[in-house]
Enzyme design. Structure first.
Site, short mmCIF file in Angstrom:
data_model
loop_
_atom_site.label_atom_id
_atom_site.label_comp_id
_atom_site.label_asym_id
_atom_site.label_seq_id
_atom_site.Cartn_x
_atom_site.Cartn_y
_atom_site.Cartn_z
N ARG A 48 0.81 -1.22 0.00
CA ARG A 48 0.00 0.00 0.00
C ARG A 48 0.85 1.27 0.00
O ARG A 48 0.36 2.35 -0.31
CB ARG A 48 -0.94 -0.01 1.21
CG ARG A 48 -1.93 1.14 1.25
CD ARG A 48 -3.02 0.89 2.28
NE ARG A 48 -2.50 0.68 3.62
CZ ARG A 48 -2.17 1.66 4.48
NH1 ARG A 48 -2.29 2.92 4.12
NH2 ARG A 48 -1.74 1.36 5.69
N TYR A 102 -13.34 12.79 -19.89
CA TYR A 102 -13.84 11.43 -19.68
C TYR A 102 -15.03 11.43 -18.73
O TYR A 102 -15.04 12.14 -17.71
CB TYR A 102 -12.69 10.57 -19.13
CG TYR A 102 -13.09 9.22 -18.61
CD1 TYR A 102 -13.77 8.31 -19.42
CD2 TYR A 102 -12.76 8.84 -17.32
CE1 TYR A 102 -14.13 7.06 -18.93
CE2 TYR A 102 -13.11 7.59 -16.83
CZ TYR A 102 -13.80 6.71 -17.64
OH TYR A 102 -14.15 5.48 -17.15
N ASP A 174 -5.01 14.67 -18.24
CA ASP A 174 -5.20 13.26 -18.58
C ASP A 174 -4.56 13.05 -19.94
O ASP A 174 -5.05 13.55 -20.96
CB ASP A 174 -6.69 12.94 -18.61
CG ASP A 174 -6.97 11.46 -18.82
OD1 ASP A 174 -6.10 10.76 -19.39
OD2 ASP A 174 -8.07 11.01 -18.46
N LYS A 199 -4.95 1.34 -20.73
CA LYS A 199 -5.05 1.57 -22.17
C LYS A 199 -3.71 1.29 -22.87
O LYS A 199 -3.26 0.15 -22.92
CB LYS A 199 -5.56 2.98 -22.42
CG LYS A 199 -6.79 3.36 -21.59
CD LYS A 199 -7.94 2.39 -21.74
CE LYS A 199 -9.23 2.89 -21.13
NZ LYS A 199 -9.25 3.10 -19.69
#
Length: 388
Positions: A48, A102, A174, A199
């Site tokens: 983490r 988005y 982005d 992606k």
């Protein structure tokens, strides 16, 4: 040869790889442990905390590709986006968001910011003046996305970054649709770069991940928020992502070429109303895209107004009608029912997202085969429509 200035394929292949000191293997070893020794060690490792061996190595590759000082890997693109935004915003702050973004980012802003006392406004367009019009005394952050999802609008990265710096505002972008192969926003003045690594970085439709890259100072803030939100990525997926990125430049350049061919074909297809692709000279921001991108990308969208979409998707044989994008296989999706389904019809209309819009992600197949697939699918739908 300047060893300190490596080529993009060399960076993809070798930067941030782990050495197999035990068996001298050619690929990075995979360390699956979630529990590491805490005493008599230089680094207390815990998944983490983004500092397992595989995580650390991949973060170096990400940073190098984005020309950033540091980077962190997250469990999804939205984990990266939400963590980054909440690292720099607090109650009383205001953020300016680009109109064409988005759908998941839009949904996060409108549903989560109010809970934390963060105000926001969307621009009317994507010109620097549109961002300037929304700046308030308490504006702390400007958020961009270029090329945008799904209409491939192009934002003047230098122009908006200059505006932000003049006003003491942080910029965030982005960069998913471009990938670091086609665009490096930090070189154009942006502070924080985001990716859905699901992606182009993953590139094989089998990985879900996200990236934040920036200066060491900014990434320390992202780290402190990230360890609280817990959006770390498991090490097996980290290892798969590092493997996939070795071929990213090769894949993306092939997809760039295929998308350009496809855009030209669709642009003259009588069944297609409009094609959105910055590589086309008819695109309103073609010259701007040329000035800030090294390639126009493997994504495009087009309107197919007089063909039943459900039947069209059903009769495709090579192109896959699926929800994600940027894999080695060509895919299509309907933004109104997938990526932007959480937006209201009114807000989609403001962005210009019509029901007839199809988002098209080009893979690495021969373009001629994909064109033939589209043509046979349209022909079958027409024949069925006439019969009915």
């Amino acid at each position: 040869m300047n060893i300190d200035k490596k080529g993009i394929n060399t960076l993809c292949t070798h930067e941030g790889e782990l050495e197999d000191t035990l068996y001298k293997g050619a690929t990075s070893p995979l360390y699956m442990s979630t529990s590491y020794q805490f005493g008599e060690v230089d680094v207390k490792r815990y998944p983490r905390y983004f500092n397992t061996p595989n995580q650390e190595a991949l973060c170096k590759k990400m940073a190098a590709l984005e020309h950033a000082e540091a980077a962190l890997i997250f469990g999804s693109g939205m984990a990266a986006i939400s963590t980054a935004l909440m690292s720099f915003l607090q109650a009383g702050d205001h953020v300016v968001l680009q109109q064409t973004i988005y759908g998941g980012t839009y949904h996060f802003a409108v549903t989560q910011f109010p809970k934390f006392g963060i105000s926001y406004s969307f621009t009317d367009g994507w010109e620097p003046k549109d961002f300037e019009n929304e700046i308030k005394p308490n504006t702390k952050l400007i958020y961009m996305e270029t090329p945008s999802n799904p209409l491939l609008t192009i934002t003047d990265i230098k122009g908006v970054s200059k505006l932000a710096k003049h006003n003491g505002i942080l910029t965030m972008i982005d960069n998913t649709f471009a990938s670091p192969i086609n665009q490096t926003p930090i070189d154009l003045g942006v502070d924080v770069v985001l990716h859905s690594a699901t992606k182009y970085m993953g590139g094989h439709s089998d990985i879900c991940a996200g990236v934040v890259a920036s200066s060491k100072e900014n990434m320390e803030k992202v780290f402190q928020t990230g360890i609280c939100f817990g959006g770390s990525l498991n090490d097996y997926t980290v290892w798969l992502l590092e493997r996939s990125m070795k071929t990213m430049a090769l894949r993306v350049r092939a997809q760039n070429e295929n998308a350009m061919k496809m855009a030209l074909y669709l642009n003259q297809n009588e069944d297609v109303a409009t094609v959105y692709y910055p590589g086309l000279e008819t695109h309103p921001d073609h010259e701007l895209a040329k000035s800030q991108m090294q390639g126009f990308g493997g994504m495009l969208s087009f309107e197919l107004p007089n063909v039943d979409h459900a039947l069209f998707y059903k009769h495709l044989k090579l192109v896959k009608p699926v929800m994600s994008l940027a894999g080695v296989e060509s895919t299509m999706t309907s933004p109104v029912t997938t990526s932007h389904a959480l937006m209201s019809a009114e807000d989609r209309e403001k962005q210009g997202i019509k029901d007839s819009l199809i988002r098209f992600s080009l893979g690495i197949e021969e373009t001629e085969d994909i064109i033939a697939d589209i043509e046979q699918a349209i022909a079958k739908v027409k024949a069925l429509t006439v019969t009915a």
